[in-house]
Design an enzyme around this catalytic site. Structure first.
Site, PDB file in Angstrom:
ATOM      1  N   TYR A 124       0.822  -1.208   0.000  1.00  0.00           N
ATOM      2  CA  TYR A 124       0.000   0.000   0.000  1.00  0.00           C
ATOM      3  C   TYR A 124       0.861   1.266   0.000  1.00  0.00           C
ATOM      4  CZ  TYR A 124      -4.128  -2.872   0.971  1.00  0.00           C
ATOM      5  OH  TYR A 124      -5.145  -3.793   0.893  1.00  0.00           O
ATOM      6  N   LYS A 171       4.014 -14.577   3.978  1.00  0.00           N
ATOM      7  CA  LYS A 171       4.100 -15.431   2.796  1.00  0.00           C
ATOM      8  C   LYS A 171       5.574 -15.501   2.404  1.00  0.00           C
ATOM      9  CE  LYS A 171       1.973 -17.767  -0.461  1.00  0.00           C
ATOM     10  NZ  LYS A 171       1.061 -18.905  -0.258  1.00  0.00           N
ATOM     11  N   ASP A 204      -2.243 -18.017   3.702  1.00  0.00           N
ATOM     12  CA  ASP A 204      -3.356 -18.826   3.172  1.00  0.00           C
ATOM     13  C   ASP A 204      -3.816 -19.846   4.209  1.00  0.00           C
ATOM     14  OD1 ASP A 204      -0.756 -19.564   2.620  1.00  0.00           O
ATOM     15  OD2 ASP A 204      -1.205 -20.684   0.803  1.00  0.00           O
ATOM     16  N   ASP A 228      -5.399  -5.971   6.040  1.00  0.00           N
ATOM     17  CA  ASP A 228      -6.629  -5.408   5.495  1.00  0.00           C
ATOM     18  C   ASP A 228      -7.632  -6.534   5.255  1.00  0.00           C
ATOM     19  OD1 ASP A 228      -8.370  -3.588   4.453  1.00  0.00           O
ATOM     20  OD2 ASP A 228      -7.249  -3.190   2.618  1.00  0.00           O
TER      21      ASP A 228
END
Ligand code: NAI
Length: 335
Positions: A124, A171, A204, A228
């Site tokens: 972002y 991740k 995930d 988010d």
């Protein structure tokens, strides 16, 4: 001495839920000196700016704001009030406690977790461009400074609130450099908190576990994009955005606000549910060191919703904002 707090009622249902919230807070007996300032569409209409300078200066001075939702006019190039506040005051930690409320319809009855989201960098950062026609690029910025301070914030929050575990979400199996740095910083920070359990989960897997077994989570810390998405997922576990509080916190100040918007469809009708703003106000009371009062307000909300007689339309009830607020005020007074 009274705590000075900037009050931004905001737009739409903002003023209604703010009034309700002030009545409940008054019942706690905590001395709060409110400085009310306009922002959002009301700021634009009255003072020619979505975030008038005096609103901003007020928060800079008091360092604490309670804020209702604000509308950002579509088009016209206006910068959102929330983004401006977050960036200018460097409110680097987004705090979203997610807790099941008694009697609120949800598949899960016993969720009690906190999502801590890094608010200032990651994907972002807004550094995007077209390399050549048909090929675009968005840069994910991860720094040791911001990763360390958000990890520290999460562990401090866990320690202060008697929480047992921090889960770092990542991740790093794919983004070895950026998410790898984030994890390295978290691991370094955790050394200073030996009493708090630490684990790492790939995003995930974390999303699946959150739906299957949200009770396994306590405090979660993650970067901007993951936070988010997962904070909204977590809100969905307990009944949606209408009942979860939020806070954006930095060294220069802290802004406490609900996650929902201005609800133009019900604005001015006396139907709005003030619970999310009120729960945000309890985070503010905690921040101000008024922890007993915060706990009393939370108990009052649990008691009134748990009894099931007085609730607003969004929760399947028939009560007005005023009736629900009356019940909350009585419950706070009763302790
Ligand atoms: P919204 O959250 O305002 O409304 C979605 C639905 O939830 C509506 O049916 C509304 O009636 C209901 N709802 C929301 N809060 C409620 C409450 N406290 N009590 C009862 N019902 C409630 O989302 P929407 O319609 O997408 O956005 C409307 C406006 O709010 C937009 O201008 C948007 O920019 C602004 N907004 C502002 C935010 C902020 O200042 N933090 C956050 C999200 C949206």
């Amino acid at each position: 001495m009274a705590h000075e707090v900037t009050l931004i009622p905001g737009d739409g249902i903002g003023p209604e839920v703010t009034q309700a919230c002030l009545r409940v807070l008054e019942a706690t007996g905590v001395a709060l000196a409110w400085e009310e300032v306009p922002a959002g569409e009301v700021g634009l209409a009255k003072e020619g700016a979505l975030l008038p300078p005096r609103a901003f200066e007020s928060i800079r001075r008091t360092k604490v704001a309670l804020k209702g939702p604000v509308g950002t006019p579509v088009g016209g190039g206006h910068r959102s009030v929330n983004v401006t506040l977050r960036q200018t005051l460097d409110l680097y930690a987004c705090l979203r406690p997610v807790r099941s409320l008694p009697g609120v319809t949800s598949r899960y009855g016993d969720v009690d977790l906190v999502v801590v989201r890094e608010n200032t960098e990651g994907l972002y950062s807004g550094i995007e461009h077209t390399v050549v026609e048909g090929v675009t690029e968005s840069l994910k910025i991860v720094t040791a400074r911001c990763s360390t301070r958000i990890a520290k914030f999460a562990f401090d929050h866990a320690r202060r609130n008697g929480r047992k575990k921090v889960t770092a979400v990542h991740k790093a199996n794919i983004m070895k450099v950026t998410d790898g740095l984030f994890l390295r910083c978290a691991r370094e920070v955790r050394e200073a908190y030996p009493e708090i359990e630490y684990e790492e989960l790939i995003i995930d897997n974390c999303a699946m576990q959150m739906v299957l077994r949200p009770q396994r989570f306590d405090v979660l810390v993650m970067d901007n994009l993951y936070g988010d998405i997962l904070s909204d997922l977590a809100a969905g576990l307990v009944g949606g955005l209408g009942v979860v509080p939020g806070a954006n916190i930095g060294e220069a100040g802290a802004v406490f606000e609900p996650v929902h918007g201005t609800a133009p469809d019900i604005a001015g009708k006396g139907l709005a549910n003030p619970t999310a703003l009120l729960l945000s106000a309890t985070l503010m009371l905690d921040h101000l060191g008024e922890r007993d009062a915060a706990a009393r307000v939370r108990r009052a909300i649990d008691r009134v919703l748990g009894a099931g007689e007085v609730r607003t339309g969004d929760l399947g009830g028939k009560s007005s904002t005023a009736e629900y607020t009356d019940a909350l005020v009585a419950a706070v007074r009763a302790g």
